[in-house]
Design a protein around this motif. Structure first.
Motif, short mmCIF file in Angstrom:
data_model
loop_
_atom_site.label_atom_id
_atom_site.label_comp_id
_atom_site.label_asym_id
_atom_site.label_seq_id
_atom_site.Cartn_x
_atom_site.Cartn_y
_atom_site.Cartn_z
N ALA A 297 0.81 -1.27 0.05
CA ALA A 297 0.13 0.15 -0.13
C ALA A 297 0.92 1.38 -0.02
CB ALA A 297 -1.03 -0.03 1.13
N ALA A 298 1.96 1.17 0.84
CA ALA A 298 2.58 2.41 0.79
C ALA A 298 3.52 2.68 -0.64
CB ALA A 298 4.07 2.21 1.88
N LEU A 299 4.08 1.52 -1.23
CA LEU A 299 4.64 1.65 -2.52
C LEU A 299 3.41 2.32 -3.76
CD1 LEU A 299 6.63 -1.55 -3.10
CD2 LEU A 299 7.48 0.68 -2.66
N ARG A 300 2.30 2.01 -3.56
CA ARG A 300 1.27 2.38 -4.28
C ARG A 300 1.12 3.83 -4.11
NH1 ARG A 300 -1.77 -0.88 -7.70
NH2 ARG A 300 -2.37 1.04 -8.86
N ILE A 301 1.00 4.24 -2.91
CA ILE A 301 0.60 5.66 -2.41
C ILE A 301 1.85 6.56 -3.00
CG2 ILE A 301 0.78 7.41 -0.74
CD1 ILE A 301 -0.56 5.18 0.96
N ARG A 302 3.26 6.13 -2.88
CA ARG A 302 4.30 6.89 -3.63
C ARG A 302 4.36 6.91 -5.10
NH1 ARG A 302 7.83 4.32 0.62
NH2 ARG A 302 8.83 3.57 -1.09
N HIS A 303 3.80 5.72 -5.52
CA HIS A 303 4.14 5.32 -6.94
C HIS A 303 2.75 5.09 -7.52
CE1 HIS A 303 8.32 5.50 -6.21
NE2 HIS A 303 8.08 4.88 -5.30
N PRO A 304 1.86 5.93 -7.57
CA PRO A 304 0.33 5.63 -8.08
C PRO A 304 0.37 4.88 -9.43
CG PRO A 304 0.65 7.78 -8.19
CD PRO A 304 1.78 7.18 -7.55
N HIS A 305 1.28 4.99 -10.40
CA HIS A 305 1.21 4.33 -11.64
C HIS A 305 1.83 3.03 -11.66
CE1 HIS A 305 -0.59 7.89 -13.27
NE2 HIS A 305 0.27 8.94 -12.69
N ALA A 306 2.55 2.42 -10.65
CA ALA A 306 3.18 1.24 -10.68
C ALA A 306 2.16 -0.01 -10.92
CB ALA A 306 3.85 1.22 -9.24
N LEU A 307 2.74 -0.74 -11.84
CA LEU A 307 2.10 -1.80 -12.28
C LEU A 307 2.68 -3.00 -11.62
CD1 LEU A 307 0.63 -1.45 -15.90
CD2 LEU A 307 -0.68 -1.03 -13.77
N ALA A 308 4.09 -2.96 -11.42
CA ALA A 308 4.89 -3.95 -11.10
C ALA A 308 5.97 -3.90 -10.31
CB ALA A 308 5.09 -4.83 -12.24
N GLU A 309 6.59 -4.77 -9.81
CA GLU A 309 7.90 -4.51 -9.21
C GLU A 309 8.89 -5.80 -9.47
OE1 GLU A 309 7.60 -4.60 -4.67
OE2 GLU A 309 7.94 -6.69 -4.50
N ALA A 310 10.05 -5.46 -9.38
CA ALA A 310 11.22 -6.37 -9.82
C ALA A 310 12.40 -6.03 -9.17
CB ALA A 310 11.21 -6.85 -11.16
N MET A 311 13.57 -6.64 -9.34
CA MET A 311 14.66 -6.33 -8.55
C MET A 311 15.95 -5.79 -9.56
SD MET A 311 14.66 -9.35 -5.55
CE MET A 311 15.89 -8.54 -4.72
N GLU A 312 15.90 -5.84 -10.80
CA GLU A 312 16.67 -5.58 -11.87
C GLU A 312 16.92 -4.47 -12.57
OE1 GLU A 312 16.76 -9.22 -10.01
OE2 GLU A 312 15.30 -8.85 -11.68
N GLY A 313 15.61 -4.04 -12.97
CA GLY A 313 15.46 -3.07 -14.04
C GLY A 313 16.17 -1.61 -13.66
N PHE A 314 16.31 -1.21 -12.69
CA PHE A 314 16.90 0.14 -12.36
C PHE A 314 18.43 -0.05 -12.55
CE2 PHE A 314 19.00 3.45 -10.01
CZ PHE A 314 18.24 4.54 -10.64
N GLY A 315 18.77 -1.17 -12.32
CA GLY A 315 20.16 -1.46 -12.41
C GLY A 315 20.71 -1.61 -13.78
N VAL A 316 19.80 -2.27 -14.69
CA VAL A 316 20.22 -2.31 -16.16
C VAL A 316 20.05 -1.19 -16.61
CG1 VAL A 316 19.40 -3.56 -18.14
CG2 VAL A 316 19.34 -4.77 -16.04
N ALA A 317 19.19 -0.59 -16.14
CA ALA A 317 18.97 0.91 -16.95
C ALA A 317 20.11 2.02 -16.70
CB ALA A 317 17.52 1.69 -16.37
N GLU A 318 20.53 1.92 -15.20
CA GLU A 318 21.63 2.82 -15.09
C GLU A 318 22.84 2.39 -15.70
OE1 GLU A 318 22.06 4.74 -11.46
OE2 GLU A 318 21.10 5.40 -13.24
N ALA A 319 23.15 1.10 -16.04
CA ALA A 319 24.54 0.66 -16.72
C ALA A 319 24.30 1.24 -18.22
CB ALA A 319 24.29 -0.92 -16.96
N ALA A 320 23.00 0.93 -18.84
CA ALA A 320 22.60 1.46 -20.25
C ALA A 320 22.84 3.00 -20.37
CB ALA A 320 21.02 0.93 -20.64
#
Length: 236
Positions: A159-182
């Protein structure tokens, strides 16, 4: 355009590989092992979590640049948790924002993202034309995919994540790290997730990992022509 697909674990990598004909060839690099699909992308099981995913993705990107054959796109792909009811089990999500959900500081007044502390970034935005094309081809839902270092296991945190990120549809553990490298290499990024479980209390009996891996393979089969035809100049 050369494409690098980074998953967390080999079973996700192998699901993506099923979308392409031919047998992948293993290529060992310093700090990374690629599976090179004939006529398709290079596949990388980059490891679990944003740090390892960033390190191994960066290693693959650097090796390609040194060979004077740089990648034109990096795709973070795999299974993940979906926020119900918008992202049900077995559905696909394409990120229009890749956001680090827990990179920051907890304070008496709540969570502060690292950007509000005066550092770095917390969000990467994939090319809009690529997101639209991916959604059209795969039937995925577009929205924010959160990257977390600790998977959500309670209703309160969901619930806290949805309040902070109302457009969030999913969570995972790698996307931001991959995006930082890219981003460090000036390469655009995309994230595709197949939903294996609801974000919230951990109920392993409700997980549908096999179904999500099948959805990932099917979705990537539909995405492949988009990756082949996408022109990065469309977003300039």
């Amino acid at each position: 355009m050369r494409v690098l697909v980074a998953t967390a674990v080999p079973v996700e990598r192998d699901a993506v590989a099923r979308a392409f004909p031919g047998t992948a060839r293993e290529v060992r690099l310093p700090g990374a092992v690629l599976h090179r699909v004939p006529g398709g992308p290079d596949l990388l099981a980059a490891g679990v979590g944003p740090a390892l995913a960033a390190a191994r993705t960066a290693a693959a990107l650097t090796a390609a640049a040194l060979e004077d054959a740089p990648y034109g796109l990096v795709v973070s792909a795999g299974i993940g948790g979906g926020f119900p009811p918008e992202a049900p089990l077995g559905s696909l999500v394409v990120a229009d924002e890749i956001t680090a959900a827990d990179l920051g500081a907890e304070t008496a007044d709540g969570f502060l993202p690292v950007t509000e502390l005066g550092f770095g970034t917390v969000t990467h935005r994939p090319p809009a034309s690529l997101v639209r094309a991916a959604v059209s081809a795969t039937g995925a839902r577009p929205g924010t995919v959160l990257t977390v270092s600790t998977v959500t296991g309670t209703a309160a945190r969901a619930a806290a994540l949805r309040i902070r990120h109302p457009h969030a549809l999913a969570e995972a553990m790698e996307g931001f790290g991959v995006a930082e490298a890219a981003a460090a290499h000036g390469v655009p990024v995309l994230e595709l997730r197949a939903v294996s479980n609801p974000v919230g209390p951990r109920d392993r009996a409700a997980w549908r990992i096999g179904d999500a891996l099948t959805a990932l393979a099917t979705g990537f089969g539909k995405l492949a022509p988009v990756l082949e035809s996408w022109n990065p100049h469309d977003d300039r």
